[in-house]
Write a protein that holds these residues in place. Structure first.
Motif, PDB file in Angstrom:
ATOM      1  N   ILE A   1      -4.301  -2.046  -1.307  1.00  0.00           N
ATOM      2  CA  ILE A   1      -3.488  -1.132  -2.108  1.00  0.00           C
ATOM      3  C   ILE A   1      -4.432  -0.472  -3.092  1.00  0.00           C
ATOM      4  O   ILE A   1      -4.938  -1.122  -4.009  1.00  0.00           O
ATOM      5  N   ASP A   2      -4.713   0.812  -2.864  1.00  0.00           N
ATOM      6  CA  ASP A   2      -5.717   1.488  -3.662  1.00  0.00           C
ATOM      7  C   ASP A   2      -5.185   1.885  -5.036  1.00  0.00           C
ATOM      8  O   ASP A   2      -3.997   1.771  -5.335  1.00  0.00           O
ATOM      9  N   GLU A   3      -6.106   2.338  -5.862  1.00  0.00           N
ATOM     10  CA  GLU A   3      -5.782   2.668  -7.252  1.00  0.00           C
ATOM     11  C   GLU A   3      -4.745   3.789  -7.345  1.00  0.00           C
ATOM     12  O   GLU A   3      -3.868   3.768  -8.207  1.00  0.00           O
ATOM     13  N   LYS A   4      -4.808   4.757  -6.440  1.00  0.00           N
ATOM     14  CA  LYS A   4      -3.872   5.876  -6.483  1.00  0.00           C
ATOM     15  C   LYS A   4      -2.437   5.396  -6.324  1.00  0.00           C
ATOM     16  O   LYS A   4      -1.543   5.834  -7.046  1.00  0.00           O
ATOM     17  N   LYS A   5      -2.190   4.457  -5.407  1.00  0.00           N
ATOM     18  CA  LYS A   5      -0.843   3.930  -5.212  1.00  0.00           C
ATOM     19  C   LYS A   5      -0.378   3.162  -6.445  1.00  0.00           C
ATOM     20  O   LYS A   5       0.777   3.264  -6.846  1.00  0.00           O
TER      21      LYS A   5
ATOM     22  N   VAL B   1      -1.255   3.574  -9.560  1.00  0.00           N
ATOM     23  CA  VAL B   1      -1.011   4.454 -10.700  1.00  0.00           C
ATOM     24  C   VAL B   1       0.196   5.356 -10.477  1.00  0.00           C
ATOM     25  O   VAL B   1       1.006   5.564 -11.373  1.00  0.00           O
ATOM     26  N   GLU B   2       0.368   5.884  -9.254  1.00  0.00           N
ATOM     27  CA  GLU B   2       1.376   6.909  -9.023  1.00  0.00           C
ATOM     28  C   GLU B   2       2.744   6.374  -8.595  1.00  0.00           C
ATOM     29  O   GLU B   2       3.724   7.107  -8.679  1.00  0.00           O
ATOM     30  N   LEU B   3       2.840   5.130  -8.133  1.00  0.00           N
ATOM     31  CA  LEU B   3       4.137   4.617  -7.720  1.00  0.00           C
ATOM     32  C   LEU B   3       4.984   4.232  -8.923  1.00  0.00           C
ATOM     33  O   LEU B   3       4.487   3.640  -9.884  1.00  0.00           O
ATOM     34  N   PRO B   4       6.274   4.540  -8.876  1.00  0.00           N
ATOM     35  CA  PRO B   4       7.140   4.167 -10.002  1.00  0.00           C
ATOM     36  C   PRO B   4       7.531   2.687  -9.905  1.00  0.00           C
ATOM     37  O   PRO B   4       8.443   2.322  -9.186  1.00  0.00           O
TER      38      PRO B   4
ATOM     39  N   PHE C   1       3.272  -6.162 -11.216  1.00  0.00           N
ATOM     40  CA  PHE C   1       2.339  -6.066 -10.102  1.00  0.00           C
ATOM     41  C   PHE C   1       2.838  -6.762  -8.838  1.00  0.00           C
ATOM     42  O   PHE C   1       2.408  -6.431  -7.745  1.00  0.00           O
ATOM     43  N   THR C   2       3.772  -7.708  -8.963  1.00  0.00           N
ATOM     44  CA  THR C   2       4.262  -8.405  -7.769  1.00  0.00           C
ATOM     45  C   THR C   2       5.088  -7.490  -6.880  1.00  0.00           C
ATOM     46  O   THR C   2       5.275  -7.772  -5.703  1.00  0.00           O
ATOM     47  N   GLN C   3       5.585  -6.369  -7.428  1.00  0.00           N
ATOM     48  CA  GLN C   3       6.324  -5.416  -6.618  1.00  0.00           C
ATOM     49  C   GLN C   3       5.420  -4.701  -5.617  1.00  0.00           C
ATOM     50  O   GLN C   3       5.894  -4.154  -4.632  1.00  0.00           O
ATOM     51  N   LEU C   4       4.116  -4.698  -5.848  1.00  0.00           N
ATOM     52  CA  LEU C   4       3.187  -4.066  -4.914  1.00  0.00           C
ATOM     53  C   LEU C   4       3.154  -4.801  -3.577  1.00  0.00           C
ATOM     54  O   LEU C   4       2.805  -4.224  -2.558  1.00  0.00           O
TER      55      LEU C   4
END
Length: 174
Positions: free
Chosen positions: A139-143, A145-148, A154-157
């Motif tokens: 899961i890269d940094e863009k995801k 930062v940009e995901l609501p 962080f566990t939602q990732l």
């Protein structure tokens, strides 16, 4: 008692300092593969070079009698692979992606020809992990930062990974 604590602390620091760097967690990947000719026979003695296209750092190795090569402990990023051997065309593949704790397999098929001739492959092959049965996703940094994310938990990732489902609230999930 105080002298014993100081002695134990110094011994612990010395042991930690003497441990090799490989004992600590690594954020690296691997590129591996087999080099064959047009008939499918393995080709030993091929010089293989990988170059990180972001940093321009390169490493090289020579294939063994089984035509196998491997580059462990590579920093994540895009790489190019170049294979050369007298009497064969130079092989070049760009855009090989290395991610954390993954093995990118790039099998090379070399064609007979002059050294001046080269084969340049620009298409990406699908990333299928055949070296192990583990599943993983980066899961890269863009995801991140940009995901609501509700409350930036962080566990939602984890629910972004295929096959992962958040437990329903009735079962204690949040």
């Amino acid at each position: 008692m105080r002298r014993y604590v100081m002695w134990a602390l110094c011994l612990g620091l010395a042991v930690g300092w003497l441990l090799p760097a490989t004992a600590f967690a690594q954020a690296t990947g691997t590129i591996t593969g087999v080099i064959t000719d047009e008939s499918g026979a393995v080709v030993p003695g091929v010089t293989v070079e990988v170059t990180n296209t972001d940093t321009n750092q390169s490493r090289s190795t020579v294939t063994g009698a089984d035509g196998f090569y491997t580059f462990p402990l590579l920093q994540p990023g895009p790489y190019s692979i170049k294979a050369t051997l007298q009497g064969f065309r130079t092989f070049l593949r760009e855009g090989v992606r290395v991610t954390v704790e993954s093995t990118s397999r790039v099998d090379v098929r070399m064609s007979v020809g002059q050294l001046e001739e080269s084969v340049r492959v620009t298409a990406d092959s699908p990333l299928v992990e055949t070296a192990s049965a583990t599943l993983g996703t980066v899961i890269d940094e863009k995801k991140i930062v940009e995901l609501p994310l509700n409350g930036r938990n962080f566990t939602q990732l984890g629910t972004l990974i295929p096959g992962v489902v958040a437990p329903p609230p009735a079962l204690g999930g949040a």
